[in-house]
Scaffold this active site. Structure first.
Site, PDB file in Angstrom:
ATOM      1  N   THR A 198      40.152   1.087  75.565  1.00 11.07           N
ATOM      2  CA  THR A 198      39.690   2.345  76.141  1.00 11.07           C
ATOM      3  C   THR A 198      38.211   2.625  75.916  1.00 11.07           C
ATOM      4  O   THR A 198      37.565   3.256  76.726  1.00 11.07           O
ATOM      5  CB  THR A 198      40.511   3.517  75.569  1.00 11.07           C
ATOM      6  OG1 THR A 198      41.874   3.129  75.566  1.00 11.07           O
ATOM      7  CG2 THR A 198      40.351   4.739  76.406  1.00 11.07           C
ATOM      8  N   LYS A 234      48.013   3.632  63.192  1.00 13.27           N
ATOM      9  CA  LYS A 234      47.888   4.624  64.265  1.00 13.27           C
ATOM     10  C   LYS A 234      49.107   5.531  64.168  1.00 13.27           C
ATOM     11  O   LYS A 234      50.224   5.091  64.409  1.00 13.27           O
ATOM     12  CB  LYS A 234      47.847   3.921  65.627  1.00 13.27           C
ATOM     13  CG  LYS A 234      47.646   4.875  66.803  1.00 13.27           C
ATOM     14  CD  LYS A 234      47.547   4.121  68.129  1.00 13.27           C
ATOM     15  CE  LYS A 234      47.266   5.071  69.277  1.00 13.27           C
ATOM     16  NZ  LYS A 234      47.086   4.372  70.551  1.00 13.27           N
TER      17      LYS A 234
END
EC number: 6.3.5.-
Lengths: 417, 622
Positions: A87, A240
């Protein structure tokens, strides 16, 4: 009629003129009107005329942008920017409507002008994939490229990586490399095509961390939802923990090892770290692909799993057990079969925080008797990568799972530090 | 105010009406659309924004100009906001209620819905959207409304998310409140078919009426905003943002025409003088010993004074183009956009502590003669340089005429420069939200407010004024519910409009009265459990203690349980006390005694029963 053509579309008495865009549904034409709005018009009902062909080159709109002049400044350190996709360096694919990686490392410099003046940059592209498609092969390529960059004089390395599996790649490099310079992973949780993207602060902070004195594999991401500081996490302890938040990455079982202040660029450390140039560069990229990660959950069909494990022909198994490190009692004989065959079976906990201890309950003691190795407070994902590496590179991989090789296993449980 | 021959000037105007929808949840998340007080914020965070390119690889001028000012944005979050407003979670699917209301509005405006609505991102990097863009979709096209001066075309209907509310502006940033961010908003853009200020206002009124006819739009200050696009033949298209009151629209149009006419006459004068703009330069030395607080302060802080000679501009910089706004004010607006406090110019100097001698020295320093003007900026050095350049650019534009731009409406009907006109480059697809197919077939056309007024008049016999008050009022839906439940229409209308207004004037917290309170009280009256005369007292009681049910409030107010014999006792007491009067005046004493009897019963009893009993008692004794 192709995307990029200027078209006039009549439909039910309404006339629209604009640029034809790629459509994600076969039944609709998508037209970008002069005001900038896109509208979908039913193909079957529309009367279309091409006014002018190829007004825009829709496919390569992004590559048109000017090349940035990069000047070399001897007073500045050299940082190597390595892109693997993701991203932070991605843009929208208007054919599928999805966000995909299309940038190389040079584009990152253009996309993040704030990087200018902080370092001299070298750019490399190792892969251009979404991080869910990451493979062990790419980990190996990446480790080789990082090593080449360090040999070529890079004072620090920044790896731009998709966030989904960043922690796995960071773990892999933690084992594969003895590094004399910082190797800092960064990415972005909110895509680079939005003005609010976290890519600018994350990239700038990662470069600052790569200039620092900490010669470790680190992950540099937002410390909180604010755009004011990034946290530095040890590559083997980071996870994460949120699907979308900027501060999704957390060090499990401890505070982050350091942080980077966005305004000043100051890098501060909370704990000891491996100092720059303390070791010589060494690369060992061998990995054993026959390692599985098994999560033990209630309702698991013991017979089916037993068959699967027997047939899988694996060399290593990491179990993400319940609580202190348990599996369904009926699975224990299967575990014993595996260890008898020489498979290394390591126990971690799906609690994530805390240490496994198979000496407290009978199930645990039976597991130890069956030959299971306790991986301490190693995170399950990290343990899998570690075992893949240890099986190829160490004489006694089972023993290695009990001790720390790259900061993944903490000897003292002091989560407040 | 001067009125112009608008035909002659070639006035062309269009409207953009922004109306918040009153849906239960926001457009892209399931948070309520409730307005909050910044003091009730539960957390806050800070962000910065960076401009990005459109899918065609272009950068938007307005976005780039905005990003030159380095600012930090603080956001206030609440227990009624979630991660979507914080730009920490992808948007959910487009709210179906909002989509239905938008289609209903499209129907009322006689528009064609598009087959497939595409949600776009419109770059807005002033911080008012945490994402840096506003999500917006074109929902319908090609409609029209009627005005007395002819039809006005409606170009497009957009369904979009409302921006965050600006709470505070500081030197280095802005604080925004997230409660408003994401509230569904429709934007209606008319064609430039409007050719007089009056028609602009009428068109806005008509659109407002149509919107309110849906019964699904928010009411109150700030829930509807009008933008006006104005140009005259020789002038330029100017977008005026944020006209809050409908009543101001015609004035705004008149004053903008005046501004453009003024700028054109300045252009003519400048052309005649062969005017030009010189190079900007540092003139700090001229003011080294100045007594001017502003200039001296800037220099003392290590700043600079910058200047630009405006050849041939003498007397024109100070010329008024709107009430209390001059060409100089326009230059000043541009300087402010670049962080300066404003400019000084020679048409207004000497003043503000600047002496005659300093003005003369300034003119000499920049080589400006008597026909010329000089503009200066005093500020921190970099700001002073940027700001004087911006002012010089604006002066350059004055030679060409009227610039195209976005302006903001001031409270007095004048306008100020905001930013360049935004272009199509600020729009790119919102890929997190799939396109939405629109099906207008099951949209119900609501009864228009104008039709309601007529119906209330004919069906319920409400007099025209009251019928309009109710139909256009905030409690129209409650009124219809009450009447549907069999409550007398005149009583309901009177209670919801006059009674509540009177109570508010008397300082009763009418805002505490929920629909169910009001309906409950009306039902009690309808069931003869409460006298009409007791309504005000019961409502006041509930307003001060909203937890009370209407029945409990009747008890609390001591208005319950008055039997006919209680009434007879009370009336008979009154008649006894006034025996002399009854004897001498007979029925002539009725009015006076009625008042006293009602007072004695304190609204507990129905007036008609009291009057019947009183009549009987007087007759007995007369």
């Amino acid at each position: 009629m192709n995307p990029g053509d200027r078209v006039r579309v009549d439909r039910a008495g309404v006339t629209n003129e604009g640029v034809l865009m790629p459509s994600s549904t076969p039944d609709h034409l998508v037209v970008k009107l002069d005001g900038g709005y896109n509208v979908g018009i039913e193909r079957a009902e529309a009367d279309v005329k091409v006014v002018e062909s190829d007004v825009y080159d829709v496919d390569s709109a992004h590559s048109e942008s000017e090349t940035s002049e990069i000047e070399f400044d001897e007073a500045l350190p050299t940082i190597s920017l390595i892109s693997t996709g993701g991203t932070i360096a991605s843009t929208v694919d208007y054919r599928t409507g999805a966000v995909t990686a299309q940038f190389d490392a040079e584009d990152v410099l253009r996309a993040v002008p704030d990087l200018a003046g902080r370092a001299n940059y070298r750019g490399r592209v190792v892969a251009n994939i979404l991080s869910e498609n990451m493979t062990a092969g790419v980990w190996q390529d990446l480790a080789e490229v990082v090593a080449e960059e360090i040999r070529a004089g890079a004072d620090g390395v920044v790896v731009m990586h998709g966030t989904d599996t960043m922690q796995f790649t960071a773990s892999a490099l933690s084992y594969m490399l003895d590094t004399p310079v910082p190797i800092v992973f960064t990415g972005s949780q909110r895509s680079a095509d939005r003005p609010s993207s976290d890519n600018v602060m994350n990239a700038v902070s990662a470069v600052e961390a790569a200039k620092s004195d900490a010669a470790e594999v680190l992950v540099c991401m937002h410390a909180s939802t604010d755009d004011n500081a990034c946290a530095l996490h040890r590559g083997t302890r980071v996870r994460k923990n949120h699907t979308s938040r900027r501060d999704a990455f957390e060090t499990v079982g401890a505070e982050p090892v350091g942080n980077v202040d966005y305004d000043s660029g100051t890098v501060e450390f909370r704990r000891e770290y491996a100092e720059r140039d303390a070791v010589d560069l060494n690369v060992r990229t061998g990995l054993n692909g026959n390692v599985d990660l098994l999560k033990s959950t209630p309702g698991l069909d013991v017979d089916r799993y037993a068959d699967m494990l027997r047939d899988a022909d694996i060399d290593g198994l990491v179990i993400e057990g319940t609580g202190l490190g348990h599996v369904h009692t009926d699975l224990i004989p299967v575990v014993e079969e595996l260890t008898d065959d020489g498979v290394v079976v390591a126990m971690t906990s799906q609690c994530l925080a805390g240490r496994v201890c198979d000496r407290v309950y009978d199930t645990g003691r039976d597991l130890l008797d069956a030959g299971v190795v306790e991986a301490g407070d190693t995170l399950p994902g990290t343990a899998k990568v570690k075992l893949m590496w240890a099986l190829e590179n160490l004489a006694h991989p089972a023993d290695a799972m009990r001790r720390s090789l790259a900061g993944e296993l903490q000897e003292r449980s002091v989560p407040w530090t | 105010m001067t009125d112009y021959d608008y035909d002659d000037l070639g006035l062309v105007a269009g409207l953009e009406i922004h109306q918040q929808l009153d849906t239960a949840t926001k457009l892209f998340c399931r948070c309520p659309t409730t307005e909050r007080d910044p003091d009730d914020s539960t957390r806050s965070f800070t962000r910065s924004l960076h401009p990005t390119r459109s899918e065609l690889g272009e950068l938007d001028d307005a976005a780039v100009e905005e990003s030159r000012v380095d600012r930090e944005f603080e956001y206030l979050a609440y227990d009624t906001t979630c991660l979507v407003e914080e730009d920490e979670e992808p948007p959910h699917r487009l709210d179906t209620d909002a989509r239905e209301v938008a289609l209903q509005i499209a129907d009322l405006l006689d528009m064609e819905p598009v087959d497939q609505a595409h949600v776009m991102r419109k770059l807005v990097i002033d911080g008012s959207n945490t994402s840096g863009f506003q999500r917006t979709a074109l929902v319908a096209q090609d409609g029209a409304i009627e005005t007395s001066a002819g039809p006005v075309g409606v170009e497009d209907l957009l369904l979009e998310e409302e921006s965050a509310q600006r709470v505070e502006e500081r030197d280095d940033g802005v604080t925004y409140s997230l409660d408003r961010l994401g509230v569904p908003l429709v934007e209606i853009g008319t064609r430039p078919d409007i050719d007089s200020p009056e028609q602009a206002r009428e068109a806005a009124e008509t659109i407002g009426m149509l919107l309110r006819s849906t019964g699904s739009v928010k009411r109150g200050l700030g829930t509807i905003r009008q933008d006006v696009n104005v140009s005259i033949a020789e002038g330029a298209r100017v977008e005026i943002k944020g006209v809050q009151a409908l009543d101001d629209i015609d004035d705004i149009v008149r004053r903008e025409v005046g501004r453009q006419v003024g700028l054109l006459s300045i252009r003519e004068a400048l052309a005649a003088r062969d005017a030009g703009v010189g190079d900007t330069q540092d003139v700090s030395e001229v003011f080294a010993d100045t007594d001017s607080g502003v200039i001296g302060g800037a220099l003392a802080d290590g700043g600079s004074v910058t200047a630009v000679p405006l050849y041939g501009f003498d007397g024109l910089v100070g010329r008024e183009i709107q009430p209390d706004r001059r060409l100089g004010t326009e230059l000043s607006d541009h300087a402010k956009r670049n962080g300066a406090g404003g400019i000084f110019h020679t048409d207004e100097l000497p003043a503000y502590g600047v002496t005659d001698a300093e003005v003369a020295a300034l003119r000499e320093a920049v080589d400006a003669g008597e026909e010329d003007a000089v503009a200066i900026v005093a500020a921190e050095t970099e700001t002073a340089e940027l700001a004087i350049e911006a002012a010089a650019d604006r002066a350059e534009t004055a030679i060409e005429g009227v610039p195209e731009e976005t302006r903001g409406a001031n409270d007095d009907g004048t306008t100020r420069y905001l930013r360049p006109l935004p272009g199509a480059a600020r729009m790119y697809p919102e890929t997190d939200v799939p396109p939405v197919e629109l099906d207008p077939s099951d949209v119900e056309t609501p009864e228009l407010l104008t039709e309601k007024v007529d119906r209330y008049h004919s069906e319920f016999d409400l007099e025209a004024g009251l019928a309009e008050q109710v139909a256009y009022g905030r409690r129209m839906r409650l009124f219809e519910r009450a009447v549907g439940a069999g409550i007398d229409a005149t009583f309901a209308a009177g209670l919801l409009e006059s009674t509540l207004t009177e109570l508010r004037r008397d300082g009763v917290a009418v805002g505490e009265l929920a629909d169910n309170h009001l309906l409950g009280v009306m039902r009690l009256v309808d069931d003869d459990e409460l006298a009409k005369e007791g309504v005000e007292e019961v409502l006041s009681t509930i307003a001060s203690d909203p937890d009370l049910t209407p029945a409990a409030a009747v008890e609390e107010a001591g208005l319950s349980g008055v039997s006919e014999s209680d009434v007879r006792d009370a009336v008979s007491d009154v008649v006894d006390r006034n025996a002399d009067q009854v004897e001498s005046q007979g029925m002539g004493a009725f009015s006076a005694l009625m008042g006293e009897a009602m007072g004695a019963l304190r609204g507990k009893a129905d007036g008609e029963i009291v009057s019947d009993v009183l009549r009987e008692e007087i007759q007995k004794r007369a």
